[in-house]
Design a protein around this motif. Structure first.
Motif, PDB file in Angstrom:
ATOM      1  N   ASP A  66       0.994  -1.732  -0.272  1.00  0.00           N
ATOM      2  CA  ASP A  66      -0.068  -0.114  -0.619  1.00  0.00           C
ATOM      3  C   ASP A  66       1.127   0.938   0.271  1.00  0.00           C
ATOM      4  OD1 ASP A  66      -2.343  -1.233   0.054  1.00  0.00           O
ATOM      5  OD2 ASP A  66      -2.080  -1.930   2.032  1.00  0.00           O
ATOM      6  N   ASP A  67       2.145   1.137   0.757  1.00  0.00           N
ATOM      7  CA  ASP A  67       2.485   2.266   0.792  1.00  0.00           C
ATOM      8  C   ASP A  67       3.556   2.625  -0.847  1.00  0.00           C
ATOM      9  OD1 ASP A  67       2.790   2.457   4.034  1.00  0.00           O
ATOM     10  OD2 ASP A  67       4.171   0.873   3.664  1.00  0.00           O
ATOM     11  N   ILE A  68       3.615   1.349  -1.180  1.00  0.00           N
ATOM     12  CA  ILE A  68       4.424   1.184  -2.720  1.00  0.00           C
ATOM     13  C   ILE A  68       3.075   2.550  -3.889  1.00  0.00           C
ATOM     14  CG2 ILE A  68       5.380   0.237  -5.001  1.00  0.00           C
ATOM     15  CD1 ILE A  68       7.382   0.714  -2.411  1.00  0.00           C
ATOM     16  N   CYS A  69       1.645   1.528  -3.270  1.00  0.00           N
ATOM     17  CA  CYS A  69       0.275   2.036  -4.465  1.00  0.00           C
ATOM     18  C   CYS A  69       1.151   3.871  -4.006  1.00  0.00           C
ATOM     19  CB  CYS A  69      -0.617   1.285  -4.687  1.00  0.00           C
ATOM     20  SG  CYS A  69      -0.148   0.452  -4.889  1.00  0.00           S
ATOM     21  N   TRP A  70       0.960   3.869  -2.959  1.00  0.00           N
ATOM     22  CA  TRP A  70       0.457   5.558  -2.153  1.00  0.00           C
ATOM     23  C   TRP A  70       1.962   6.131  -2.766  1.00  0.00           C
ATOM     24  CZ3 TRP A  70       4.379   8.997  -0.185  1.00  0.00           C
ATOM     25  CH2 TRP A  70       3.900   9.965   0.593  1.00  0.00           C
ATOM     26  N   ALA A  71       2.643   5.882  -2.833  1.00  0.00           N
ATOM     27  CA  ALA A  71       3.919   6.450  -3.404  1.00  0.00           C
ATOM     28  C   ALA A  71       3.869   6.643  -5.010  1.00  0.00           C
ATOM     29  CB  ALA A  71       5.575   6.222  -3.336  1.00  0.00           C
ATOM     30  N   LEU A  72       3.121   5.890  -5.596  1.00  0.00           N
ATOM     31  CA  LEU A  72       3.177   6.264  -7.080  1.00  0.00           C
ATOM     32  C   LEU A  72       2.268   7.222  -7.519  1.00  0.00           C
ATOM     33  CD1 LEU A  72       3.432   1.653  -8.476  1.00  0.00           C
ATOM     34  CD2 LEU A  72       5.372   3.903  -8.596  1.00  0.00           C
ATOM     35  N   SER A  73       1.146   6.833  -6.663  1.00  0.00           N
ATOM     36  CA  SER A  73       0.668   8.029  -6.872  1.00  0.00           C
ATOM     37  C   SER A  73       0.569   9.210  -6.875  1.00  0.00           C
ATOM     38  CB  SER A  73      -0.954   7.782  -6.127  1.00  0.00           C
ATOM     39  OG  SER A  73      -2.060   8.586  -6.524  1.00  0.00           O
ATOM     40  N   SER A  74       1.215   9.540  -5.193  1.00  0.00           N
ATOM     41  CA  SER A  74       1.594  10.643  -5.149  1.00  0.00           C
ATOM     42  C   SER A  74       3.343  11.204  -6.084  1.00  0.00           C
ATOM     43  CB  SER A  74       2.472  10.571  -4.009  1.00  0.00           C
ATOM     44  OG  SER A  74       3.570  10.297  -3.959  1.00  0.00           O
ATOM     45  N   LEU A  75       3.828  10.453  -6.992  1.00  0.00           N
ATOM     46  CA  LEU A  75       5.017  10.462  -7.527  1.00  0.00           C
ATOM     47  C   LEU A  75       3.915  10.926  -9.277  1.00  0.00           C
ATOM     48  CD1 LEU A  75       7.778   9.274  -6.470  1.00  0.00           C
ATOM     49  CD2 LEU A  75       7.691  11.036  -6.202  1.00  0.00           C
ATOM     50  N   GLY A  76       3.346  11.120  -8.977  1.00  0.00           N
ATOM     51  CA  GLY A  76       2.401  10.874 -10.364  1.00  0.00           C
ATOM     52  C   GLY A  76       2.499  10.437 -10.671  1.00  0.00           C
ATOM     53  N   PHE A  77       2.491   8.934 -10.871  1.00  0.00           N
ATOM     54  CA  PHE A  77       2.434   7.974 -11.902  1.00  0.00           C
ATOM     55  C   PHE A  77       0.698   7.223 -11.653  1.00  0.00           C
ATOM     56  CE2 PHE A  77       7.221   8.478 -11.165  1.00  0.00           C
ATOM     57  CZ  PHE A  77       7.474   8.633 -12.627  1.00  0.00           C
ATOM     58  N   ASP A  78      -0.138   7.510 -11.136  1.00  0.00           N
ATOM     59  CA  ASP A  78      -1.660   7.240 -11.019  1.00  0.00           C
ATOM     60  C   ASP A  78      -1.643   5.826 -11.599  1.00  0.00           C
ATOM     61  OD1 ASP A  78      -1.670   9.352  -9.387  1.00  0.00           O
ATOM     62  OD2 ASP A  78      -2.850  10.860 -11.427  1.00  0.00           O
ATOM     63  N   ASP A  79      -1.074   5.996 -13.276  1.00  0.00           N
ATOM     64  CA  ASP A  79      -1.955   5.083 -14.324  1.00  0.00           C
ATOM     65  C   ASP A  79      -0.483   3.549 -13.463  1.00  0.00           C
ATOM     66  OD1 ASP A  79      -2.992   6.558 -15.943  1.00  0.00           O
ATOM     67  OD2 ASP A  79      -2.038   6.088 -17.568  1.00  0.00           O
ATOM     68  N   TYR A  80      -0.061   4.056 -13.103  1.00  0.00           N
ATOM     69  CA  TYR A  80       0.801   2.417 -12.595  1.00  0.00           C
ATOM     70  C   TYR A  80       0.485   2.380 -11.539  1.00  0.00           C
ATOM     71  CZ  TYR A  80       4.673   3.157 -16.227  1.00  0.00           C
ATOM     72  OH  TYR A  80       5.653   3.314 -17.460  1.00  0.00           O
ATOM     73  N   ALA A  81      -0.130   3.716 -10.115  1.00  0.00           N
ATOM     74  CA  ALA A  81      -0.437   2.947  -8.459  1.00  0.00           C
ATOM     75  C   ALA A  81      -1.693   2.277  -8.964  1.00  0.00           C
ATOM     76  CB  ALA A  81      -0.629   4.919  -8.864  1.00  0.00           C
ATOM     77  N   GLU A  82      -2.443   2.740 -10.122  1.00  0.00           N
ATOM     78  CA  GLU A  82      -4.025   1.867 -10.374  1.00  0.00           C
ATOM     79  C   GLU A  82      -3.602   0.069 -10.995  1.00  0.00           C
ATOM     80  OE1 GLU A  82      -6.340   3.618 -13.613  1.00  0.00           O
ATOM     81  OE2 GLU A  82      -6.254   5.645 -12.287  1.00  0.00           O
ATOM     82  N   ALA A  83      -2.638   0.090 -11.259  1.00  0.00           N
ATOM     83  CA  ALA A  83      -2.585  -1.104 -12.106  1.00  0.00           C
ATOM     84  C   ALA A  83      -1.888  -1.945 -10.579  1.00  0.00           C
ATOM     85  CB  ALA A  83      -1.734  -1.194 -12.753  1.00  0.00           C
ATOM     86  N   ILE A  84      -0.960  -1.056 -10.405  1.00  0.00           N
ATOM     87  CA  ILE A  84      -0.313  -1.830  -8.742  1.00  0.00           C
ATOM     88  C   ILE A  84      -1.319  -2.329  -7.752  1.00  0.00           C
ATOM     89  CG2 ILE A  84       1.150  -1.871  -6.780  1.00  0.00           C
ATOM     90  CD1 ILE A  84       2.036  -2.738  -9.591  1.00  0.00           C
ATOM     91  N   VAL A  85      -2.386  -1.526  -7.744  1.00  0.00           N
ATOM     92  CA  VAL A  85      -3.427  -1.796  -6.565  1.00  0.00           C
ATOM     93  C   VAL A  85      -4.319  -2.813  -6.755  1.00  0.00           C
ATOM     94  CG1 VAL A  85      -5.727  -1.079  -5.916  1.00  0.00           C
ATOM     95  CG2 VAL A  85      -3.509   0.478  -5.672  1.00  0.00           C
ATOM     96  N   ARG A  86      -4.560  -2.701  -7.993  1.00  0.00           N
ATOM     97  CA  ARG A  86      -4.921  -3.739  -8.995  1.00  0.00           C
ATOM     98  C   ARG A  86      -4.714  -5.623  -8.571  1.00  0.00           C
ATOM     99  NH1 ARG A  86      -6.572  -0.421 -13.034  1.00  0.00           N
ATOM    100  NH2 ARG A  86      -4.955  -1.314 -14.524  1.00  0.00           N
ATOM    101  N   TYR A  87      -2.770  -5.475  -8.899  1.00  0.00           N
ATOM    102  CA  TYR A  87      -2.273  -6.511  -8.300  1.00  0.00           C
ATOM    103  C   TYR A  87      -2.167  -7.103  -7.117  1.00  0.00           C
ATOM    104  CZ  TYR A  87       1.972  -9.697  -8.288  1.00  0.00           C
ATOM    105  OH  TYR A  87       2.792 -10.441  -8.112  1.00  0.00           O
ATOM    106  N   LEU A  88      -2.081  -5.982  -6.335  1.00  0.00           N
ATOM    107  CA  LEU A  88      -2.502  -6.214  -5.218  1.00  0.00           C
ATOM    108  C   LEU A  88      -3.127  -6.657  -4.299  1.00  0.00           C
ATOM    109  CD1 LEU A  88      -0.385  -5.792  -2.225  1.00  0.00           C
ATOM    110  CD2 LEU A  88      -1.176  -3.412  -2.682  1.00  0.00           C
ATOM    111  N   HIS A  89      -4.211  -6.238  -4.939  1.00  0.00           N
ATOM    112  CA  HIS A  89      -5.857  -6.577  -4.421  1.00  0.00           C
ATOM    113  C   HIS A  89      -5.926  -8.494  -4.780  1.00  0.00           C
ATOM    114  CE1 HIS A  89     -10.077  -6.995  -3.844  1.00  0.00           C
ATOM    115  NE2 HIS A  89     -10.155  -7.588  -4.776  1.00  0.00           N
ATOM    116  N   LYS A  90      -5.500  -8.640  -5.851  1.00  0.00           N
ATOM    117  CA  LYS A  90      -5.495 -10.059  -6.812  1.00  0.00           C
ATOM    118  C   LYS A  90      -4.612 -10.609  -6.025  1.00  0.00           C
ATOM    119  CE  LYS A  90      -6.669  -9.070 -11.556  1.00  0.00           C
ATOM    120  NZ  LYS A  90      -7.193  -9.047 -12.762  1.00  0.00           N
ATOM    121  N   TYR A  91      -3.273 -10.305  -5.690  1.00  0.00           N
ATOM    122  CA  TYR A  91      -2.167 -11.322  -4.699  1.00  0.00           C
ATOM    123  C   TYR A  91      -2.591 -11.910  -3.521  1.00  0.00           C
ATOM    124  CZ  TYR A  91       1.886 -12.333  -2.458  1.00  0.00           C
ATOM    125  OH  TYR A  91       2.518 -12.619  -1.731  1.00  0.00           O
TER     126      TYR A  91
END
Length: 168
Positions: A66-91
């Motif tokens: 969740d910290d990695i997802c937050w960091a991606l989003s806060s750094l402006g990598f929202d598209d990556y953050a969304e994909a990682i959130v979905r991956y993390l949920h499935k994992y």
């Protein structure tokens, strides 16, 4: 001081990932692999550093997904953050299902009284390794076991083109 190569992703892994997206006949120069290796390693360090700073401010020592997802989003990598959130949920779903399966099989074994070192014919391979136990013929008579670790089933990523109306 940490050796410069220790900070970088293994170049063989970088090359393998690069080959996945390219046509089979494509060649990749050593310089191209090194450039991607440096960029990817820097990107990972950048995002992880941001997540680590957040954890430090919150007096936590462990960086989680969740910290990695937050960091991606806060750094402006929202598209990556969304994909990682979905991956993390499935994992997490997969890990939960796996834990439930292990718990159910463990309960079933306790009810039947069967243990991993009993009732197995030589050469019987019924995937008891999922429980983390492996046997060798020399160990069966002694009743000793060794721990085996199985990697979770790989999760699949699909590249989604936002311009497409339906996934292929």
């Amino acid at each position: 001081m940490v050796d410069e190569q220790e900070k970088l992703l293994p170049i063989a892994n970088v090359g393998r990932i690069m080959k996945l997206i390219l046509p089979p006949s494509a060649k990749i120069s050593k310089e191209a692999k090194q450039t991607i290796q440096e960029c990817a390693s820097e990107f990972i360090s950048f995002v992880t550093g941001e997540a680590s700073d957040k954890c430090h401010k919150e007096n936590r020592k462990t960086v989680n997904g969740d910290d990695i997802c937050w960091a991606l989003s806060s750094l402006g990598f929202d598209d990556y953050a969304e994909a990682i959130v979905r991956y993390l949920h499935k994992y997490r779903e997969h890990e939960s299902e796996r834990a439930n399966y292990k718990q159910q099989t463990s309960k079933a074994r306790n009810v039947t009284g069967r243990h991993d070192h009993e009732d197995k014919a030589e050469g019987d391979d019924d995937d008891d390794d999922e429980e983390g136990l492996c046997h060798t013929d020399s160990q069966r008579g002694k009743g000793t076991t060794s721990t085996c670790r199985r990697h979770p089933a790989p999760l699949e990523f699909r590249i989604i083109d936002r311009n497409e109306t339906s996934p292929s």
